[in-house]
Design a protein around this motif. Structure first.
Motif, PDB file in Angstrom:
ATOM      1  N   ALA A  89     -57.836  70.503 -31.814  1.00 29.52           N
ATOM      2  CA  ALA A  89     -56.893  70.643 -33.046  1.00 29.52           C
ATOM      3  C   ALA A  89     -56.585  72.350 -33.070  1.00 29.52           C
ATOM      4  O   ALA A  89     -55.314  72.588 -33.232  1.00 29.52           O
ATOM      5  N   ALA A  90     -57.352  73.274 -32.927  1.00 27.13           N
ATOM      6  CA  ALA A  90     -57.074  74.543 -33.066  1.00 27.13           C
ATOM      7  C   ALA A  90     -55.966  74.985 -32.183  1.00 27.13           C
ATOM      8  O   ALA A  90     -54.902  75.731 -32.452  1.00 27.13           O
ATOM      9  N   LYS A  91     -56.341  74.461 -30.968  1.00 25.12           N
ATOM     10  CA  LYS A  91     -55.469  74.665 -29.813  1.00 25.12           C
ATOM     11  C   LYS A  91     -53.855  74.424 -29.915  1.00 25.12           C
ATOM     12  O   LYS A  91     -53.090  75.013 -29.601  1.00 25.12           O
ATOM     13  N   ALA A  92     -54.020  72.906 -30.511  1.00 22.04           N
ATOM     14  CA  ALA A  92     -52.467  72.523 -30.422  1.00 22.04           C
ATOM     15  C   ALA A  92     -52.087  73.104 -31.596  1.00 22.04           C
ATOM     16  O   ALA A  92     -50.674  73.344 -31.472  1.00 22.04           O
ATOM     17  N   ALA A  93     -52.657  73.377 -32.871  1.00 20.04           N
ATOM     18  CA  ALA A  93     -52.075  74.005 -33.656  1.00 20.04           C
ATOM     19  C   ALA A  93     -51.429  75.407 -33.560  1.00 20.04           C
ATOM     20  O   ALA A  93     -50.285  75.727 -33.986  1.00 20.04           O
ATOM     21  N   GLU A  94     -52.275  76.097 -32.564  1.00 18.64           N
ATOM     22  CA  GLU A  94     -51.729  77.463 -32.184  1.00 18.64           C
ATOM     23  C   GLU A  94     -50.485  77.138 -31.459  1.00 18.64           C
ATOM     24  O   GLU A  94     -49.443  78.221 -31.573  1.00 18.64           O
ATOM     25  N   GLN A  95     -50.526  76.426 -30.436  1.00 18.24           N
ATOM     26  CA  GLN A  95     -49.499  75.866 -29.586  1.00 18.24           C
ATOM     27  C   GLN A  95     -48.141  75.592 -30.422  1.00 18.24           C
ATOM     28  O   GLN A  95     -46.898  76.134 -30.101  1.00 18.24           O
ATOM     29  N   ILE A  96     -48.126  74.595 -31.350  1.00 17.12           N
ATOM     30  CA  ILE A  96     -47.163  74.499 -32.178  1.00 17.12           C
ATOM     31  C   ILE A  96     -46.548  75.545 -32.826  1.00 17.12           C
ATOM     32  O   ILE A  96     -45.340  75.705 -32.718  1.00 17.12           O
ATOM     33  N   GLY A  97     -47.439  76.287 -33.460  1.00 16.37           N
ATOM     34  CA  GLY A  97     -47.069  77.675 -33.974  1.00 16.37           C
ATOM     35  C   GLY A  97     -46.193  78.426 -33.226  1.00 16.37           C
ATOM     36  O   GLY A  97     -45.224  79.117 -33.374  1.00 16.37           O
ATOM     37  N   HIS A  98     -46.670  78.608 -31.858  1.00 15.29           N
ATOM     38  CA  HIS A  98     -45.971  79.593 -30.830  1.00 15.29           C
ATOM     39  C   HIS A  98     -44.651  79.168 -30.286  1.00 15.29           C
ATOM     40  O   HIS A  98     -43.521  79.675 -30.353  1.00 15.29           O
ATOM     41  N   ILE A  99     -44.448  77.744 -30.297  1.00 15.48           N
ATOM     42  CA  ILE A  99     -43.223  76.976 -30.153  1.00 15.48           C
ATOM     43  C   ILE A  99     -42.279  77.145 -31.154  1.00 15.48           C
ATOM     44  O   ILE A  99     -41.080  77.303 -30.971  1.00 15.48           O
ATOM     45  N   ALA A 100     -42.638  77.104 -32.424  1.00 15.30           N
ATOM     46  CA  ALA A 100     -42.005  77.215 -33.553  1.00 15.30           C
ATOM     47  C   ALA A 100     -41.405  78.731 -33.551  1.00 15.30           C
ATOM     48  O   ALA A 100     -40.146  78.958 -33.846  1.00 15.30           O
ATOM     49  N   HIS A 101     -42.253  79.796 -33.264  1.00 13.24           N
ATOM     50  CA  HIS A 101     -41.772  81.111 -33.162  1.00 13.24           C
ATOM     51  C   HIS A 101     -40.704  81.389 -32.297  1.00 13.24           C
ATOM     52  O   HIS A 101     -39.780  82.045 -32.401  1.00 13.24           O
ATOM     53  N   TRP A 102     -40.997  80.764 -30.919  1.00 12.22           N
ATOM     54  CA  TRP A 102     -40.261  80.874 -29.834  1.00 12.22           C
ATOM     55  C   TRP A 102     -38.707  80.208 -30.280  1.00 12.22           C
ATOM     56  O   TRP A 102     -37.885  81.038 -30.049  1.00 12.22           O
ATOM     57  N   ALA A 103     -38.864  79.120 -30.785  1.00  9.78           N
ATOM     58  CA  ALA A 103     -37.634  78.408 -31.144  1.00  9.78           C
ATOM     59  C   ALA A 103     -36.662  79.308 -32.083  1.00  9.78           C
ATOM     60  O   ALA A 103     -35.465  79.385 -32.096  1.00  9.78           O
ATOM     61  N   GLN A 104     -37.286  79.799 -33.249  1.00 10.28           N
ATOM     62  CA  GLN A 104     -36.605  80.344 -34.292  1.00 10.28           C
ATOM     63  C   GLN A 104     -36.358  81.814 -33.865  1.00 10.28           C
ATOM     64  O   GLN A 104     -35.205  82.234 -34.290  1.00 10.28           O
ATOM     65  N   PHE A 105     -37.036  82.641 -33.122  1.00  6.00           N
ATOM     66  CA  PHE A 105     -36.733  84.108 -32.742  1.00  6.00           C
ATOM     67  C   PHE A 105     -36.195  84.340 -31.092  1.00  6.00           C
ATOM     68  O   PHE A 105     -35.697  85.229 -30.985  1.00  6.00           O
ATOM     69  N   ARG A 106     -36.620  83.344 -30.253  1.00  5.78           N
ATOM     70  CA  ARG A 106     -36.647  83.855 -28.601  1.00  5.78           C
ATOM     71  C   ARG A 106     -35.575  83.110 -27.998  1.00  5.78           C
ATOM     72  O   ARG A 106     -35.188  83.384 -26.992  1.00  5.78           O
ATOM     73  N   ALA A 107     -35.643  81.627 -28.256  1.00  2.00           N
ATOM     74  CA  ALA A 107     -35.093  80.634 -27.470  1.00  2.00           C
ATOM     75  C   ALA A 107     -33.521  81.028 -27.390  1.00  2.00           C
ATOM     76  O   ALA A 107     -32.927  81.133 -28.644  1.00  2.00           O
ATOM     77  N   THR A 108     -32.917  80.662 -26.270  1.00  2.00           N
ATOM     78  CA  THR A 108     -31.341  80.695 -26.229  1.00  2.00           C
ATOM     79  C   THR A 108     -30.788  79.248 -26.740  1.00  2.00           C
ATOM     80  O   THR A 108     -31.648  78.249 -26.795  1.00  2.00           O
ATOM     81  N   PRO A 109     -29.745  79.356 -26.975  1.00  2.22           N
ATOM     82  CA  PRO A 109     -29.069  78.063 -27.194  1.00  2.22           C
ATOM     83  C   PRO A 109     -29.132  77.178 -26.209  1.00  2.22           C
ATOM     84  O   PRO A 109     -29.466  75.981 -26.436  1.00  2.22           O
ATOM     85  N   ALA A 110     -29.143  77.491 -24.874  1.00  2.00           N
ATOM     86  CA  ALA A 110     -29.339  76.621 -24.008  1.00  2.00           C
ATOM     87  C   ALA A 110     -30.692  75.866 -23.657  1.00  2.00           C
ATOM     88  O   ALA A 110     -30.907  74.727 -23.415  1.00  2.00           O
ATOM     89  N   GLU A 111     -31.684  76.855 -23.897  1.00  2.00           N
ATOM     90  CA  GLU A 111     -33.178  76.640 -24.016  1.00  2.00           C
ATOM     91  C   GLU A 111     -33.318  75.529 -24.974  1.00  2.00           C
ATOM     92  O   GLU A 111     -34.100  74.487 -24.778  1.00  2.00           O
ATOM     93  N   LEU A 112     -32.795  75.744 -26.112  1.00  2.00           N
ATOM     94  CA  LEU A 112     -33.022  74.774 -27.419  1.00  2.00           C
ATOM     95  C   LEU A 112     -32.384  73.505 -27.186  1.00  2.00           C
ATOM     96  O   LEU A 112     -33.002  72.507 -27.243  1.00  2.00           O
ATOM     97  N   THR A 113     -31.086  73.366 -26.308  1.00  2.00           N
ATOM     98  CA  THR A 113     -30.549  72.073 -25.945  1.00  2.00           C
ATOM     99  C   THR A 113     -31.329  71.484 -25.169  1.00  2.00           C
ATOM    100  O   THR A 113     -31.396  70.132 -25.116  1.00  2.00           O
ATOM    101  N   ASP A 114     -32.069  72.094 -24.058  1.00  2.00           N
ATOM    102  CA  ASP A 114     -32.734  71.195 -23.168  1.00  2.00           C
ATOM    103  C   ASP A 114     -34.086  70.839 -23.750  1.00  2.00           C
ATOM    104  O   ASP A 114     -34.689  69.743 -23.340  1.00  2.00           O
ATOM    105  N   ALA A 115     -34.604  71.404 -24.701  1.00  2.00           N
ATOM    106  CA  ALA A 115     -35.930  71.377 -25.227  1.00  2.00           C
ATOM    107  C   ALA A 115     -35.839  70.377 -26.626  1.00  2.00           C
ATOM    108  O   ALA A 115     -36.935  69.609 -26.685  1.00  2.00           O
ATOM    109  N   THR A 116     -35.079  70.609 -27.367  1.00  2.00           N
ATOM    110  CA  THR A 116     -35.142  69.980 -28.610  1.00  2.00           C
ATOM    111  C   THR A 116     -35.406  68.538 -28.673  1.00  2.00           C
ATOM    112  O   THR A 116     -36.465  68.055 -29.320  1.00  2.00           O
ATOM    113  N   GLU A 117     -34.962  67.641 -27.959  1.00  3.73           N
ATOM    114  CA  GLU A 117     -35.293  66.244 -28.142  1.00  3.73           C
ATOM    115  C   GLU A 117     -36.655  66.028 -27.614  1.00  3.73           C
ATOM    116  O   GLU A 117     -37.409  64.977 -28.356  1.00  3.73           O
ATOM    117  N   GLU A 118     -37.245  66.600 -26.569  1.00  7.23           N
ATOM    118  CA  GLU A 118     -38.630  66.344 -26.170  1.00  7.23           C
ATOM    119  C   GLU A 118     -39.520  66.696 -27.043  1.00  7.23           C
ATOM    120  O   GLU A 118     -40.561  66.104 -27.284  1.00  7.23           O
TER     121      GLU A 118
END
Length: 142
Positions: free
Chosen positions: A89-118
């Motif tokens: 549970a701790a590992k999953a919560a940390e990974q979800i937080g990292h993904i949220a940070h990536w999506a908000q601050f680092r992901a390109t529009p193309a990366e978000l297009t590819d990843a959003t639905e999944e």
């Protein structure tokens, strides 16, 4: 353990379980977010309070915000390592937080297009499992 039917309605309405704050893990630290609930609209929003550097202990407070004593105490407890979660549970919560940070601050529009639905489908699957399990626990007497 919650055994009354109101628990599930409250859980469904405010997924934070009534919490006021959430620490979003990010590389090298966390972001403290305040959870604002709107029961009428059946939604919640998270507002940035501060960024925390785990290595240095420095706190970058959001512009226009003054830390309250409660927020400072929460940050100090987080820095001391008291998250409450362990194992997967701790590992999953940390990974979800990292993904949220990536999506908000680092992901390109193309990366978000590819990843959003999944990502949305994976989060919806997890949410459904957790809500179903919470309902099962609420049905069982202590």
């Amino acid at each position: 353990m919650h055994t009354h039917s109101g628990f599930l309605r409250g859980f469904a309405l405010n997924m934070g379980g009534g919490r006021e704050y959430y620490f979003r893990p990010r590389p090298g630290g966390a972001m403290l977010l305040r959870i604002a609930y709107d029961a009428r609209l059946r939604r919640s929003e998270m507002h940035r309070i501060a960024g925390i550097n785990a290595k240095t202990g420095s706190v970058n407070v959001a512009s226009g915000h003054d830390l309250t004593d409660t927020e400072r105490a929460l940050i100090d407890a987080w820095l001391a390592g008291s998250t409450g979660l362990t194992g997967d549970a701790a590992k999953a919560a940390e990974q979800i937080g990292h993904i949220a940070h990536w999506a908000q601050f680092r992901a390109t529009p193309a990366e978000l297009t590819d990843a959003t639905e999944e990502l949305l489908l994976a989060m919806q699957d997890l949410r459904e499992v957790l809500v179903r399990k919470a309902a099962q626990r609420a049905q069982k007497p202590d």
